[in-house]
Structure formats: structure tokens, C-alpha cells
Design an enzyme around this catalytic site. Structure first.
Site, PDB file in Angstrom:
ATOM      1  N   HIS A 157       0.816  -1.215   0.000  1.00  0.00           N
ATOM      2  CA  HIS A 157       0.000   0.000   0.000  1.00  0.00           C
ATOM      3  C   HIS A 157       0.854   1.273   0.000  1.00  0.00           C
ATOM      4  O   HIS A 157       0.598   2.214  -0.760  1.00  0.00           O
ATOM      5  CB  HIS A 157      -0.913  -0.039   1.229  1.00  0.00           C
TER       6      HIS A 157
ATOM      7  N   SER B 221      -7.510   6.175  -0.269  1.00  0.00           N
ATOM      8  CA  SER B 221      -6.059   6.030  -0.071  1.00  0.00           C
ATOM      9  C   SER B 221      -5.280   6.480  -1.288  1.00  0.00           C
ATOM     10  O   SER B 221      -4.146   6.965  -1.159  1.00  0.00           O
ATOM     11  CB  SER B 221      -5.703   4.563   0.196  1.00  0.00           C
TER      12      SER B 221
END
Ligand code: CA
Ligand code: CA
Length: 379
Positions: A168, A322
Site C-alpha cells: 500500500h 487512499s
């Protein structure tokens, strides 16, 4: 802009403390009015660490000790540690393209049209996340340092090793500053300096105490922009105070609004007054169905099917607020590249003033001031 009534929430949090602690000792954050006193806290529990970005001591202590220490007039409040997590909606690991591609989000916000004015060269952007793939061929030239905040507890041994063991953080890093070369992708600010601040483990989750440690490092090391693509739905006074301290130190703070598809405030740290909350759009400029919205949204940015760098030298497509967050962090770097003397407030104001208004005219709960516009922001 309506922001949360912090005082009321603090009281709710403090009142809930007695219900949070079971019989077993728990990790708490003891925040002092003035100087943090580890010796005092040590009389009530096992001290783990002391912060200076906020005057706080982290310790493991039983419920009775929390109650007793709370009565000390030097203690401002005591709160439990809170779990923070990333929330990518989907992902599919993809093969590396044969030649460098311009991802649709970078294209949509016209970052490539800003590069004749600014590439964000030398602007320090901290990716506070799961780390960054330290030797990724499409990132390594821009990676200038970092810190593993989890290492202070011994889980990861080396505080200088911020390598990404989740993916991520590397994805967010590439959105900000993948290198403009012949391979892979290119980021919004392709010459910005990346710093990997690892606060989340290989599960994509972490704790408020590690996040405070990471943000403290950012302030101590002069980061210009702090990009935070994670959060929780729990209001957290210590994290709020830490973000405020980072803002007061001059940092630009950007965070994902959250992926619960609800009216907020429901995502923290994005809803804290010092932090810009970013909602996510698709390639048709629609707000994603799962994007949070509400009073604290300041800007929208691309967040659906975003192609970027991944761990182990890879590339992948992910969706989420995100992914929207680092688009704005990258534009903040472009602004600071064009205007090195700008304060964080001037950067924030520039982002608001130059955003492309979408939805109902003017600020609204879905797009905030609008879709971030890199080209307009650097003029
Ligand atoms: Ca590239
Ligand atoms: Ca609007």
C-alpha cells in the site's frame, strides 16, 4: 468549513475510558499539560516510550492505575491506543508496461502540464504508511530517507529499514513521485523527495502510538508534506493533538476521507482541523460510491482504478480514498516547488482556490472545493 467540536468529543472519549479497559492491563497514552513525566507514569505502569511532539508517555497499565493517574492535576487526559488501518477497495497485481505510461489520475489533474513550472524537485514528502519498496527501480531515485516507527517496539529490528512488506505504501509513493523515465508509471511530482515512514505492519494496520511516533519523526526531520492514506472511525484526541502540532510546525497534512460510503466525520485523521480530507473520483469525475463525504471534505482527487508502483519492484491497480490522498500530496509538492517560501496555510489556500469546481457550484460535501488541479495550482 465545519470541523468537529473537539471538546465534546474529548469528554465522550474520557467518559468511555472506563468501559474500554478490561481487567488486563492495556496500552494507554498519558498526555500531560506541560512536560511528560515518565518517572511519574512508571509508578502506575510499564513505560514504553515518551513523545515530545505532544507531551505524552505511552505505558501499559491496569484500569485502576488509569483511574488513579487521571486524578493527577499534571495529567491532561489518558486515552487508549487505537488501531489504524489502510482500506484499499480492490487490487490486482499487473505486469509492468513495456514503456512508461501516464496514469489516468495524473493526466486528469493535469500534473504533466505543470512540470514545465514545477516537478516538486527537492520538496520533502513523507509517505506515512506501510513503508516504501526501498529499491523499486521506478522510485529509488527519489527515495531520500525514512524511518520505521514500529521498530521502537522491537517488532522490526532496524529503525532505518522502512521497506514495504504490504504494498500500500509503495502504491501511494508512486502516485506522488514515481520517476519520469522509460519504465512503469510517472507520479504527480516526479522529482519530489520521498521519505518512507513505516507505521503500519504487513497487515496494513497499526496503532495510534506508532502513528504519533511517525509524525513526530516527520516534524523532527523537516518534512514539507505528510501523506496519510489510513485512519480509523474512532475520534482520537492524541492523534488530533499530534496532527495539530505538525501543522503548527509548518507541515502540510493530507489524508484519505475513508471508504465507508457514509457522511462524515467518520474518518480520522482526515476529519481533524489541521488535516485536509480527500474524497475519491473516477475517470468520469463521479465521486466513488464508497467514498466518504461530508463537512470536512476539502478536495476530491482520482481514486478509482489507479495504476501505480507496488512492493517487490511491481506495479498494481488499487482503488480507494487512499489513492486520492497522494494525488493531493503530490500537487502540494508541486506548489512548494514553484513557491518555496509558501507557508502550509498558503499551500492549502492555493489548493482550495485553484481546484476545478464540480457538483453543485462552490464548496460541497462531495468534492469539497473541487477536483485538485495541478496545472492551475502552480501558476
Ligand atoms: Ca517511470
Ligand atoms: Ca462544487
Amino acid at each position: 468549513m465545519k470541523k468537529i467540536a473537539a471538546g465534546v468529543l474529548v469528554m465522550c472519549l474520557l467518559l468511555s475510558v472506563s468501559g474500554v479497559f478490561a481487567a488486563a492491563p492495556e496500552r494507554v497514552i498519558v498526555v500531560f499539560h506541560d512536560n511528560p513525566d515518565a518517572n511519574l507514569v512508571g509508578q502506575y505502569g510499564q513505560v514504553e516510550r515518551t513523545f515530545h511532539i505532544i507531551p505524552a508517555v505511552v505505558a501499559i497499565m491496569p484500569e485502576e492505575a488509569v483511574k488513579a493517574l487521571s486524578k493527577n492535576p499534571r495529567v491532561k487526559y489518558i486515552q487508549p491506543d487505537i488501531i489504524q488501518y489502510v482500506t484499499p477497495m480492490q487490487m490486482s497485481v499487473s505486469a509492468e508496461p513495456l514503456a512508461q505510461v501516464l496514469p489516468w489520475g495524473v493526466d486528469r489533474i493535469d500534473a504533466e502540464l505543470a512540470w514545465s513550472t514545477s516537478t516538486g524537485a527537492g520538496v520533502k514528502v513523507a509517505i506515512v504508511d506501510t513503508g516504501i519498496d526501498m529499491d523499486h527501480p521506478d522510485l529509488v531515485a527519489n527515495i531520500k530517507g525514512g524511518f520505521n516507527a514500529i521498530a521502537v517496539k522491537g517488532k522490526y529490528r532496524d529503525p532505518d529499514n522502512f521497506d514495504d512488506d504490504h504494498g500500500h505504501g509503495s502504491h501511494c509513493a508512486g502516485i506522488v513521485a514515481a520517476v519520469d523515465n522509460s519504465i512503469g508509471v510517472v507520479g504527480v511530482a516526479p522529482e519530489a523527495w520521498l521519505y518512507g515512514v513505516k507505521v503500519l505492519s504487513n497487515s496494513g494496520s497499526g496503532t495510534t502510538t506508532d502513528c504519533i511516533e511517525g509524525i513526530q519523526w516527520c516534524v523532527d526531520n523537516g518534512m514539507d508534506v505528510i501523506s496519510m492514506s489510513w485512519g480509523s472511525t474512532t475520534y482520537d484526541q492524541a492523534l488530533n493533538d499530534t496532527c495539530q502540532a505538525a501543522w503548527d510546525a509548518g507541515c502540510v497534512l493530507v489524508s484519505s476521507a475513508g471508504n465507508n460510503g457514509v457522511e462524515t466525520p467518520d474518518g480520522y485523521p482526515s476529519a481533524y482541523p489541521s488535516v485536509m480530507a480527500i474524497s475519491a473520483t473516477d475517470s468520469s469525475d463521479n465521486i466513488a460510491s464508497w467514498s466518504n463525504y461530508g463537512a470536512e471534505i476539502e478536495l476530491a482527487a482520482p481514486g478509482v482504478s489507479i495504476y501505480s508502483t507496488y512492493e517487490d519492484g511491481g506495479y498494481t491497480t488499487m482503488s480507494g480514498t487512499s489513492m486520492a490522498c497522494p494525488h493531493v500530496s503530490g500537487v502540494a509538492a508541486l506548489i512548494l516547488g514553484a513557491h518555496p517560501t509558501y507557508s502550509n496555510q498558503q499551500v492549502r489556500q492555493t489548493l482550495w482556490n485553484t481546484a476545478e469546481d464540480l457538483g453543485t457550484p462552490g464548496w460541497d460535501i462531495y468534492y469539497g472545493y473541487g477536483l485538485v488541479d495541478a496545472q492551475a495550482a502552480v501558476v
